[in-house]
Write a protein that holds these residues in place. Sequence first.
Motif, PDB file in Angstrom:
ATOM      1  N   LEU A 110      -2.354   9.685   6.408  1.00 53.16           N
ATOM      2  CA  LEU A 110      -2.243  10.808   5.356  1.00 53.16           C
ATOM      3  C   LEU A 110      -1.941  12.153   6.200  1.00 53.16           C
ATOM      4  CD1 LEU A 110      -4.730  10.056   2.610  1.00 53.16           C
ATOM      5  CD2 LEU A 110      -2.243  10.038   2.539  1.00 53.16           C
ATOM      6  N   ALA A 111      -2.558  12.316   7.249  1.00 51.62           N
ATOM      7  CA  ALA A 111      -2.327  13.611   8.149  1.00 51.62           C
ATOM      8  C   ALA A 111      -1.166  13.574   9.006  1.00 51.62           C
ATOM      9  CB  ALA A 111      -3.461  13.707   9.392  1.00 51.62           C
ATOM     10  N   LEU A 112      -0.602  12.420   9.217  1.00 54.34           N
ATOM     11  CA  LEU A 112       0.664  12.254   9.954  1.00 54.34           C
ATOM     12  C   LEU A 112       1.788  12.372   8.579  1.00 54.34           C
ATOM     13  CD1 LEU A 112       0.259   9.135  12.070  1.00 54.34           C
ATOM     14  CD2 LEU A 112       0.790  11.299  12.774  1.00 54.34           C
ATOM     15  N   SER A 113       1.718  11.869   7.564  1.00 55.77           N
ATOM     16  CA  SER A 113       2.625  11.951   6.464  1.00 55.77           C
ATOM     17  C   SER A 113       2.764  13.631   6.263  1.00 55.77           C
ATOM     18  CB  SER A 113       1.871  11.506   5.012  1.00 55.77           C
ATOM     19  OG  SER A 113       2.799  11.902   4.113  1.00 55.77           O
ATOM     20  N   GLU A 114       1.491  14.323   6.256  1.00 57.47           N
ATOM     21  CA  GLU A 114       1.706  15.724   6.245  1.00 57.47           C
ATOM     22  C   GLU A 114       2.519  16.316   7.258  1.00 57.47           C
ATOM     23  OE1 GLU A 114      -2.227  17.196   5.267  1.00 57.47           O
ATOM     24  OE2 GLU A 114      -2.592  16.107   3.605  1.00 57.47           O
ATOM     25  N   MET A 174       0.883  -1.195  -0.002  1.00 55.10           N
ATOM     26  CA  MET A 174       0.180  -0.083  -0.074  1.00 55.10           C
ATOM     27  C   MET A 174       0.906   1.065  -0.112  1.00 55.10           C
ATOM     28  SD  MET A 174      -2.770   1.067   2.884  1.00 55.10           S
ATOM     29  CE  MET A 174      -2.140  -0.324   3.788  1.00 55.10           C
ATOM     30  N   GLU A 175       0.557   2.060  -0.852  1.00 56.04           N
ATOM     31  CA  GLU A 175       1.304   3.468  -0.914  1.00 56.04           C
ATOM     32  C   GLU A 175       0.528   4.733  -0.456  1.00 56.04           C
ATOM     33  OE1 GLU A 175       4.675   3.444  -1.885  1.00 56.04           O
ATOM     34  OE2 GLU A 175       4.504   1.301  -2.424  1.00 56.04           O
ATOM     35  N   LEU A 176       1.235   5.758  -0.340  1.00 55.90           N
ATOM     36  CA  LEU A 176       0.328   6.818   0.089  1.00 55.90           C
ATOM     37  C   LEU A 176      -0.466   7.338  -1.006  1.00 55.90           C
ATOM     38  CD1 LEU A 176       3.287   9.026   1.836  1.00 55.90           C
ATOM     39  CD2 LEU A 176       1.202   7.873   2.937  1.00 55.90           C
ATOM     40  N   TYR A 177      -0.052   7.299  -2.390  1.00 55.68           N
ATOM     41  CA  TYR A 177      -0.948   7.704  -3.449  1.00 55.68           C
ATOM     42  C   TYR A 177      -2.300   6.944  -3.498  1.00 55.68           C
ATOM     43  CZ  TYR A 177       0.045   3.808  -6.748  1.00 55.68           C
ATOM     44  OH  TYR A 177       0.062   2.642  -7.406  1.00 55.68           O
ATOM     45  N   GLN A 178      -2.128   5.704  -3.140  1.00 54.18           N
ATOM     46  CA  GLN A 178      -3.392   4.875  -2.991  1.00 54.18           C
ATOM     47  C   GLN A 178      -4.087   5.312  -2.068  1.00 54.18           C
ATOM     48  OE1 GLN A 178      -1.013   1.246  -2.733  1.00 54.18           O
ATOM     49  NE2 GLN A 178      -2.135   0.218  -4.645  1.00 54.18           N
ATOM     50  N   LEU A 179      -3.778   5.476  -0.897  1.00 56.15           N
ATOM     51  CA  LEU A 179      -4.621   5.930   0.141  1.00 56.15           C
ATOM     52  C   LEU A 179      -5.123   7.311  -0.248  1.00 56.15           C
ATOM     53  CD1 LEU A 179      -2.598   5.034   3.167  1.00 56.15           C
ATOM     54  CD2 LEU A 179      -4.514   3.973   2.325  1.00 56.15           C
ATOM     55  N   ARG A 180      -4.396   8.302  -0.975  1.00 54.40           N
ATOM     56  CA  ARG A 180      -5.068   9.809  -1.126  1.00 54.40           C
ATOM     57  C   ARG A 180      -6.149   9.292  -2.289  1.00 54.40           C
ATOM     58  NH1 ARG A 180       0.345  10.945  -1.650  1.00 54.40           N
ATOM     59  NH2 ARG A 180       1.013  12.117   0.154  1.00 54.40           N
ATOM     60  N   GLN A 181      -5.809   8.374  -3.234  1.00 54.11           N
ATOM     61  CA  GLN A 181      -6.941   8.179  -4.323  1.00 54.11           C
ATOM     62  C   GLN A 181      -8.192   7.445  -3.668  1.00 54.11           C
ATOM     63  OE1 GLN A 181      -5.551   6.197  -7.741  1.00 54.11           O
ATOM     64  NE2 GLN A 181      -3.791   7.796  -7.951  1.00 54.11           N
ATOM     65  N   PHE A 182      -7.966   6.685  -2.855  1.00 54.45           N
ATOM     66  CA  PHE A 182      -9.061   6.028  -1.882  1.00 54.45           C
ATOM     67  C   PHE A 182      -9.836   7.147  -1.255  1.00 54.45           C
ATOM     68  CE2 PHE A 182     -10.620   4.573   1.882  1.00 54.45           C
ATOM     69  CZ  PHE A 182     -11.418   3.284   1.383  1.00 54.45           C
ATOM     70  N   GLN A 183      -9.186   7.974  -0.483  1.00 52.58           N
ATOM     71  CA  GLN A 183      -9.623   8.971   0.212  1.00 52.58           C
ATOM     72  C   GLN A 183     -10.603   9.768  -0.392  1.00 52.58           C
ATOM     73  OE1 GLN A 183      -7.241  12.007   1.852  1.00 52.58           O
ATOM     74  NE2 GLN A 183      -7.855  11.597   4.124  1.00 52.58           N
ATOM     75  N   ALA A 184     -10.065  10.193  -1.722  1.00 54.94           N
ATOM     76  CA  ALA A 184     -10.768  11.162  -2.465  1.00 54.94           C
ATOM     77  C   ALA A 184     -12.111  10.390  -3.104  1.00 54.94           C
ATOM     78  CB  ALA A 184     -10.015  11.483  -3.842  1.00 54.94           C
ATOM     79  N   ALA A 185     -12.136   9.150  -3.426  1.00 51.27           N
ATOM     80  CA  ALA A 185     -13.184   8.421  -3.945  1.00 51.27           C
ATOM     81  C   ALA A 185     -14.415   8.404  -2.776  1.00 51.27           C
ATOM     82  CB  ALA A 185     -12.855   6.932  -4.344  1.00 51.27           C
ATOM     83  N   ALA A 186     -13.925   8.216  -1.572  1.00 53.24           N
ATOM     84  CA  ALA A 186     -14.787   7.893  -0.586  1.00 53.24           C
ATOM     85  C   ALA A 186     -15.568   9.308  -0.230  1.00 53.24           C
ATOM     86  CB  ALA A 186     -14.031   7.523   0.897  1.00 53.24           C
ATOM     87  N   ARG A 187     -14.555  10.302  -0.249  1.00 53.45           N
ATOM     88  CA  ARG A 187     -15.276  11.679  -0.053  1.00 53.45           C
ATOM     89  C   ARG A 187     -16.211  12.114  -1.014  1.00 53.45           C
ATOM     90  NH1 ARG A 187     -10.777  13.818   0.316  1.00 53.45           N
ATOM     91  NH2 ARG A 187     -10.682  14.780  -1.677  1.00 53.45           N
ATOM     92  N   HIS A 188     -16.002  11.946  -2.293  1.00 51.65           N
ATOM     93  CA  HIS A 188     -16.744  12.401  -3.505  1.00 51.65           C
ATOM     94  C   HIS A 188     -17.885  11.185  -3.705  1.00 51.65           C
ATOM     95  CE1 HIS A 188     -14.687  15.970  -4.977  1.00 51.65           C
ATOM     96  NE2 HIS A 188     -13.525  15.305  -4.617  1.00 51.65           N
ATOM     97  N   LYS A 189     -17.731   9.970  -3.358  1.00 50.46           N
ATOM     98  CA  LYS A 189     -18.653   8.924  -3.470  1.00 50.46           C
ATOM     99  C   LYS A 189     -18.791   8.627  -5.127  1.00 50.46           C
ATOM    100  CE  LYS A 189     -20.825   9.642   1.050  1.00 50.46           C
ATOM    101  NZ  LYS A 189     -21.468   9.051   1.736  1.00 50.46           N
ATOM    102  N   ASN A 190     -18.073   9.140  -6.016  1.00 47.28           N
ATOM    103  CA  ASN A 190     -18.014   9.045  -7.216  1.00 47.28           C
ATOM    104  C   ASN A 190     -16.592   9.075  -7.942  1.00 47.28           C
ATOM    105  OD1 ASN A 190     -18.004  10.778 -10.083  1.00 47.28           O
ATOM    106  ND2 ASN A 190     -20.110  10.360  -9.594  1.00 47.28           N
ATOM    107  N   MET A 191     -16.191   8.139  -8.750  1.00 42.47           N
ATOM    108  CA  MET A 191     -15.108   8.019  -9.147  1.00 42.47           C
ATOM    109  C   MET A 191     -14.472   9.222 -10.193  1.00 42.47           C
ATOM    110  SD  MET A 191     -13.315   5.168  -8.453  1.00 42.47           S
ATOM    111  CE  MET A 191     -13.520   3.370  -7.934  1.00 42.47           C
ATOM    112  N   THR A 192     -15.648   9.553 -11.081  1.00 43.74           N
ATOM    113  CA  THR A 192     -15.199  10.596 -12.097  1.00 43.74           C
ATOM    114  C   THR A 192     -14.938  11.756 -11.131  1.00 43.74           C
ATOM    115  OG1 THR A 192     -16.795   9.453 -13.473  1.00 43.74           O
ATOM    116  CG2 THR A 192     -16.194  11.780 -14.014  1.00 43.74           C
ATOM    117  N   ARG A 193     -15.764  12.341 -10.304  1.00 45.69           N
ATOM    118  CA  ARG A 193     -15.268  13.606  -9.601  1.00 45.69           C
ATOM    119  C   ARG A 193     -13.937  13.258  -8.937  1.00 45.69           C
ATOM    120  NH1 ARG A 193     -21.202  13.688  -8.756  1.00 45.69           N
ATOM    121  NH2 ARG A 193     -21.161  13.083  -6.621  1.00 45.69           N
TER     122      ARG A 193
END
Length: 96
Positions: free
Chosen positions: A72-76, A1-20
């Motif tokens: 991700l917060a700890l990474s920042e 698991m990579e940070l970029y994967q978590l960022r992408q997962f987080q965005a998908a969960a937040r938007h509840k939409n893959m396209t957005r």
Amino acid sequence: MELYQLRQFQAAARHKNMTRAASELCIAQPALSKTIHKLEEEFGAQLFIRNKKGLECTRQGEILLEYADRILALSEDAARAVSESLEIGRASCRER
């Protein structure tokens, strides 16, 4: 698991939409779908329920989202602390 994967997962969960989510991340939607699929394979769990309204986190997705937010917060925080230490170090060198 990579940070970029978590960022992408987080965005998908937040938007509840893959396209957005893909649009926010400036990546193609198929690339985002592939990342989510890889995470699901890695964890051996479905992370989203895909329906007509978009995406909904499964219980496993909710658990991962909680950890993703913290990681991700700890990474920042780490990046900020290192950057600040460099600035302090440079200032100390200039004072000598």
